[in-house]
Design an enzyme around this catalytic site. Structure first.
Site, mmCIF file in Angstrom:
data_model
loop_
_atom_site.group_PDB
_atom_site.id
_atom_site.type_symbol
_atom_site.label_atom_id
_atom_site.label_comp_id
_atom_site.label_asym_id
_atom_site.label_seq_id
_atom_site.Cartn_x
_atom_site.Cartn_y
_atom_site.Cartn_z
ATOM 1 C CG PHE A 83 -1.822 -0.785 1.339
ATOM 2 C CD1 PHE A 83 -2.933 -0.945 0.794
ATOM 3 C CD2 PHE A 83 -1.779 -2.150 2.174
ATOM 4 C CE1 PHE A 83 -4.161 -1.956 0.695
ATOM 5 C CE2 PHE A 83 -2.849 -2.883 2.401
ATOM 6 C CZ PHE A 83 -4.001 -2.965 1.411
ATOM 7 C CB SER A 127 -5.804 3.809 -8.797
ATOM 8 O OG SER A 127 -6.932 4.862 -8.917
ATOM 9 C CE1 TYR A 152 -1.659 7.670 -6.211
ATOM 10 C CE2 TYR A 152 -3.678 8.404 -7.737
ATOM 11 C CZ TYR A 152 -3.072 7.410 -6.842
ATOM 12 O OH TYR A 152 -3.963 6.458 -6.394
ATOM 13 C CE LYS A 156 -1.214 3.902 -6.697
ATOM 14 N NZ LYS A 156 -0.654 2.932 -5.783
HETATM 15 N N1 UFG Z 1 -15.525 16.537 -4.811
HETATM 16 C C1 UFG Z 1 -16.287 17.814 -4.410
HETATM 17 N N2 UFG Z 1 -15.866 18.522 -3.385
HETATM 18 C C2 UFG Z 1 -14.729 18.231 -2.722
HETATM 19 C C3 UFG Z 1 -13.967 17.136 -3.081
HETATM 20 C C4 UFG Z 1 -14.420 16.116 -4.109
HETATM 21 O O1 UFG Z 1 -17.295 18.058 -5.018
HETATM 22 O O2 UFG Z 1 -14.199 19.037 -1.614
HETATM 23 C C5 UFG Z 1 -15.961 15.650 -5.793
HETATM 24 C C6 UFG Z 1 -15.012 15.618 -6.926
HETATM 25 O O3 UFG Z 1 -15.179 16.710 -8.084
HETATM 26 C C7 UFG Z 1 -15.359 14.257 -7.669
HETATM 27 C C8 UFG Z 1 -15.886 13.433 -6.363
HETATM 28 O O4 UFG Z 1 -16.383 14.552 -5.475
HETATM 29 O O5 UFG Z 1 -16.490 14.374 -8.499
HETATM 30 C C9 UFG Z 1 -15.004 12.481 -5.858
HETATM 31 O O6 UFG Z 1 -13.648 13.272 -5.594
HETATM 32 P P1 UFG Z 1 -12.600 12.726 -4.721
HETATM 33 O O7 UFG Z 1 -11.408 13.532 -4.778
HETATM 34 O O8 UFG Z 1 -13.140 12.201 -3.094
HETATM 35 O O9 UFG Z 1 -12.000 11.400 -5.345
HETATM 36 P P2 UFG Z 1 -11.425 11.255 -7.026
HETATM 37 O O10 UFG Z 1 -12.495 10.537 -7.840
HETATM 38 O O11 UFG Z 1 -11.145 12.516 -7.761
HETATM 39 O O12 UFG Z 1 -9.996 10.604 -6.666
HETATM 40 C C10 UFG Z 1 -10.016 9.403 -6.316
HETATM 41 C C11 UFG Z 1 -8.731 9.242 -5.406
HETATM 42 C C12 UFG Z 1 -7.563 9.179 -6.390
HETATM 43 C C13 UFG Z 1 -7.626 8.483 -7.367
HETATM 44 C C14 UFG Z 1 -9.006 8.762 -8.206
HETATM 45 C C15 UFG Z 1 -9.116 7.682 -9.103
HETATM 46 O O13 UFG Z 1 -8.660 9.951 -4.307
HETATM 47 O O14 UFG Z 1 -6.446 9.067 -5.719
HETATM 48 O O15 UFG Z 1 -10.034 8.619 -7.400
HETATM 49 O O16 UFG Z 1 -10.306 8.204 -10.046
HETATM 50 F F1 UFG Z 1 -6.629 8.695 -8.359
#
Ligand code: UFG
Length: 343
Positions: A83, A127, A152, A156
């Site tokens: 991890f 991922s 990042y 992966k």
């Molecule tokens: N979002 C918001 N507000 C916030 C944070 C996120 O609206 O404050 C939205 C984002 O735009 C997205 C969703 O919530 O639509 C999920 O966002 P996250 O940041 O929680 O997760 P991501 O899908 O962007 O990213 C995750 C992991 C990464 C990985 C990615 C793979 O955190 O490590 O999935 O797609 F690379």
């Protein structure tokens, strides 16, 4: 005798939940973690849940000689679950060299150690980021891997390629890459969970911190996507369900159930949920309203992605079982618990 599993990054979010599941399934665990994004207290919390304190070694896996010394100290390793990695998408754009150096060197050191010290099995944390914006949903494991949008994400992709090439060359080694969708929630005990340092980057920790009054307002990044309510869609998977999949993967490797020595699986629920649905469900299960505001899209975000879970369901015999409601409630219980500890 219990089989010994090395869990790198075992004091981290997914790592700690996996250590609990391994211990509860009769494995002996040694954690390697340099605590760069986790706390030593996690060992106490794992012990409170399982009654067992995992062995722990604090060092950086990028140091080849320290990895070799570790392998001499623990000569009977059955498998590695890897991890330990840097994981902040935005930060990786700012400091790409650190991301490439850390995430790739640690994997290479572990693979060399597997070859030189006869450690047969590895499970790798990959991922769904490797799919980028998929052409077809739900996304299957054989979907095209798209050019990564961040260093990042590229680490992966490169790591998966390194594993594939290495496994072709060394037939005695076996590996499974697990492509996680969006892990959320916490252990039902509320003793372990996600511990973001500083301002959370991911949605659910931001939701729980806003509900808890630590953040004033949640920003919803975009309501003009081509989705039913306009907000982005992801496949949110409970971290305990995810952790259990690692135990299944380890058992598959140890019992030689795989036909090839390298396999890839999606780990998701198979269901897409929008940002606004997450907020509404959180409000429903906790009775707390979340102060949020719609803002412009976040650079680099994709519109929608969710997993085709058929391969994991049928080949691994694993299926996500916990509901979104219970998962968001567990995230909230964890948030309340940590606030009571770190006032
Ligand atoms: N979002 C918001 N507000 C916030 C944070 C996120 O609206 O404050 C939205 C984002 O735009 C997205 C969703 O919530 O639509 C999920 O966002 P996250 O940041 O929680 O997760 P991501 O899908 O962007 O990213 C995750 C992991 C990464 C990985 C990615 C793979 O955190 O490590 O999935 O797609 F690379």
């Amino acid at each position: 005798m219990k089989k010994l599993i090395l869990v790198t990054g075992g004091t981290g979010y997914i790592g700690s939940h996996t250590v609990v599941e391994l211990i509860e399934n009769g494995y002996d665990v040694v954690i390697v973690d340099n605590l760069s994004n986790s706390r030593i207290e996690v060992l106490d919390w794992i012990e409170q849940i399982t009654g067992v304190r995992p062995k722990f070694e604090n060092f950086n896996l990028c140091d080849t000689s320290l990895v070799e010394n570790f392998c001499r100290k623990y000569p009977k390793l059955e498998a590695i679950i890897h991890f330990a990695a840097l994981k902040a998408v935005g930060e990786s754009v700012e400091i790409p060299i650190e991301y490439y150096f850390n995430n790739i060197t640690s994997l290479l050191n572990l693979l060399s150690a597997m070859r030189d010290f006869n450690i047969p099995n590895i499970v790798f944390s990959s991922s769904c980021t490797v799919y980028g914006e998929p052409d077809k949903l739900p996304v299957t494991e054989d979907a095209q891997v798209k050019k990564a949008t961040s260093p990042y994400g590229n680490t992966k992709q490169i790591s998966e390629e390194i594993l594939e090439d290495t496994l072709k060359a060394y037939s005695k080694l076996k590996a499974i890459s697990l492509r996680y969708f969006n892990p959320i929630g916490a252990h039902k005990s509320a003793l372990i969970g996600e511990l973001p340092l500083g301002v959370p980057l991911n949605l659910v920790p931001f939701v729980t911190q806003t509900a808890g009054g630590i953040r004033q307002e949640l920003k919803v990044f975009g309501d003009d996507y081509n989705t039913p309510d306009g907000s982005g869609i992801r496949d949110y998977i409970n971290v305990v369900d995810l952790a259990k999949a690692h135990v299944v993967a380890i058992e598959r490797l140890i019992q030689h159930k795989n036909l090839t020595n390298y396999e890839v699986f999606n780990l998701g629920t198979g269901k897409g949920t929008s940002v606004l649905e997450i907020i509404k469900t959180f409000e429903k299960v906790t009775g707390i309203s979340v102060n949020y505001k719609i803002v412009t899209r976040r650079a680099g975000d994709i519109e929608k992605v969710w997993a085709d879970t058929k391969k994991a369901n049928e080949v691994l015999g694993w299926k996500a079982s916990l509901s979104l409601e219970d998962t968001l409630l567990s995230a909230w219980n964890w948030e309340k618990h940590i606030r009571s500890i770190f006032k």
